[in-house]
Design a protein around this motif. Structure first.
Motif, mmCIF file in Angstrom:
data_model
loop_
_atom_site.group_PDB
_atom_site.id
_atom_site.type_symbol
_atom_site.label_atom_id
_atom_site.label_comp_id
_atom_site.label_asym_id
_atom_site.label_seq_id
_atom_site.Cartn_x
_atom_site.Cartn_y
_atom_site.Cartn_z
ATOM 1 N N HIS A 180 0.820 -1.196 0.000
ATOM 2 C CA HIS A 180 0.000 0.000 0.000
ATOM 3 C C HIS A 180 0.865 1.261 0.000
ATOM 4 N N ALA A 181 0.307 2.326 -0.558
ATOM 5 C CA ALA A 181 0.957 3.628 -0.424
ATOM 6 C C ALA A 181 0.764 4.148 0.996
ATOM 7 N N VAL A 182 -0.502 4.225 1.461
ATOM 8 C CA VAL A 182 -0.808 4.683 2.816
ATOM 9 C C VAL A 182 -1.821 3.719 3.423
ATOM 10 N N GLU A 183 -1.495 3.168 4.597
ATOM 11 C CA GLU A 183 -2.397 2.252 5.302
ATOM 12 C C GLU A 183 -2.585 2.739 6.729
ATOM 13 N N THR A 184 -3.840 2.987 7.114
ATOM 14 C CA THR A 184 -4.111 3.421 8.481
ATOM 15 C C THR A 184 -4.868 2.356 9.250
ATOM 16 N N GLN A 208 -8.653 1.782 7.851
ATOM 17 C CA GLN A 208 -9.176 0.683 8.654
ATOM 18 C C GLN A 208 -9.354 1.162 10.092
ATOM 19 N N SER A 209 -10.529 0.884 10.642
ATOM 20 C CA SER A 209 -10.825 1.284 12.032
ATOM 21 C C SER A 209 -10.456 2.749 12.268
ATOM 22 N N THR A 210 -10.785 3.570 11.297
ATOM 23 C CA THR A 210 -10.478 5.000 11.348
ATOM 24 C C THR A 210 -11.783 5.781 11.319
ATOM 25 N N THR A 211 -11.908 6.757 12.203
ATOM 26 C CA THR A 211 -13.139 7.534 12.319
ATOM 27 C C THR A 211 -12.833 9.025 12.280
ATOM 28 N N ASN A 236 -12.440 -3.351 7.600
ATOM 29 C CA ASN A 236 -12.295 -3.646 9.023
ATOM 30 C C ASN A 236 -12.949 -2.583 9.902
ATOM 31 N N ALA A 237 -14.264 -2.422 9.668
ATOM 32 C CA ALA A 237 -15.105 -1.525 10.472
ATOM 33 C C ALA A 237 -14.658 -0.073 10.392
ATOM 34 N N ASN A 238 -14.101 0.300 9.265
ATOM 35 C CA ASN A 238 -13.759 1.714 9.120
ATOM 36 C C ASN A 238 -15.028 2.561 9.150
ATOM 37 N N GLY A 239 -14.990 3.646 9.887
ATOM 38 C CA GLY A 239 -16.136 4.536 9.983
ATOM 39 C C GLY A 239 -17.173 4.134 11.011
ATOM 40 N N ARG A 240 -17.002 2.991 11.673
ATOM 41 C CA ARG A 240 -17.946 2.589 12.725
ATOM 42 C C ARG A 240 -17.585 3.318 14.012
#
Length: 356
Positions: A180-184, A208-211, A236-240
């Motif tokens: 990946h270029a950028v992975e959070t 990922q898992s980022t809000t 992986n529940a990004n935005g939850r």
């Protein structure tokens, strides 16, 4: 989170960037200068290192400053597999080009469990494991970050370590990464002006898992070719949110994808996202795939050729729901299979529609 407008958010970020001094200007608290085979490190005007090793020069200078101070790397050279760890409160700016090589599981430039670190400029080449590596950070600021790589992963926020908050990135330009270029992972409060990915093996930007995120432009060419990854992917529940809801809290202004694998991909219980505009053409996999996601809006834009625009679901998660897509689609199919819940389509162009 109460959403500020993109204009005000990015104007504030841009003004902060452009009003700052150029790399190495003024009177840095420490500097590393010289060229290959001959480097000098100085702290408060006094020389603290002279020799052939860039890593030793940087580390010696870094050891000589404290929170609130700035280190300017004026030299270009190679770190090899060495790792530079930036402590809290330090401004670390790379004005030359630093070549790096893989150190298994580690980033060559990293900051772990820190606060108020700023990296306004950095240019990397080489084949790192991670070019930059973070976890447990708060108030981290990345500015103009350029990586012309021959493998590895560009910027990684770690999955199984302490979470992060208040992270900002201005202009991220990464080519040649094998991953990946950028992975959070695990960021609450993320602002990105732009991510430009070229010839990258997996994702351009993977959240990922980022809000509570505001993203300007994600721009990918030949990203994720031959894979299921995408120029812009949420997983992986990004935005939850912490209460389990998917109230819109991830805002993306623009996604541009040319060729490669997928353009936009939302998967594995992610959502709470609004994408203002997409400009996607000739992807080798789905132009857009929304799979087991909740609360997804795409407000406009176009898809030209390439793979399907699709809403889907797997059995292991709750069905896709609360999705609204408005697009012009030409030379591609629009498919909803299986049927989602509370799905709204507004499709123009010559696309064939197979929706519920």
């Amino acid at each position: 989170m109460v959403r500020s407008t993109f204009l005000s958010a990015f104007l504030a970020l841009s003004l902060a960037t452009f009003s700052s001094a150029q790399c190495g200007s003024g009177t840095p608290d420490a500097t590393v200068s010289g060229s290959s085979g001959s480097f000098t490190a100085s702290v408060a005007g006094s020389q603290v290192y002279s020799g052939s090793d860039l890593y030793s020069a940087i580390q010696t200078a870094l050891d000589g400053i404290s929170s609130g101070q700035r280190l300017s790397i004026l030299a270009s050279g190679s770190l090899g597999t060495n790792v530079i760890s930036i402590p809290s409160g330090i401004t670390f700016e790379g004005c030359g080009t630093i070549d790096v090589q893989a150190n298994n599981g580690r980033g060559n430039i990293r900051s772990l469990n820190t606060q108020d670190v700023s990296i306004p400029y950095l240019t990397l080449t080489g084949s790192p494991y991670f070019g930059m590596h973070f976890y447990g950070v708060s108030r981290l600021s990345l500015g103009e970050i350029n990586m012309a790589l021959s493998g590895g992963l560009g910027i990684r926020f770690e999955r199984d370590e302490a979470a992060n908050s208040e992270v900002s990135m201005d202009s991220i330009n990464i080519s040649g990464a094998g991953s990946h270029a950028v992975e959070t992972w695990n960021i609450d409060g993320l602002t990105i002006n732009s991510v430009v990915a070229r010839d990258v093996g997996e994702c351009g930007l993977l959240l990922q898992s980022t809000t509570n995120a505001q993203i300007g432009t994600v721009d990918g060419t030949n990203v994720a070719t031959g894979t299921g990854y995408a120029t812009f992917r949420m997983a992986n529940a990004n935005g939850r949110l912490s209460d389990g809801s998917y109230e819109t809290n991830v805002f993306v202004e623009n996604v541009v994808a040319r060729g490669g694998g997928r353009g936009v991909f939302c998967v594995s219980e992610s959502g709470g996202v609004q994408i203002g505009n997409v400009d996607i053409s000739d992807t080798g996999n789905n132009a857009i795939l929304i799979e087991n996601c909740y609360g997804v809006e795409i407000l406009g834009g176009s898809v030209d050729g390439g793979g399907d625009v699709r809403i889907s679901a797997r059995d292991e998660f709750a069905n896709t729901r609360d999705v609204s897509i408005s697009l012009e689609v030409n030379g591609a199919n629009v498919v909803e299979r299986p049927c989602g819940e509370n799905i709204s389509w507004d499709i123009s162009g010559d696309a064939s529609l197979d929706v519920c």
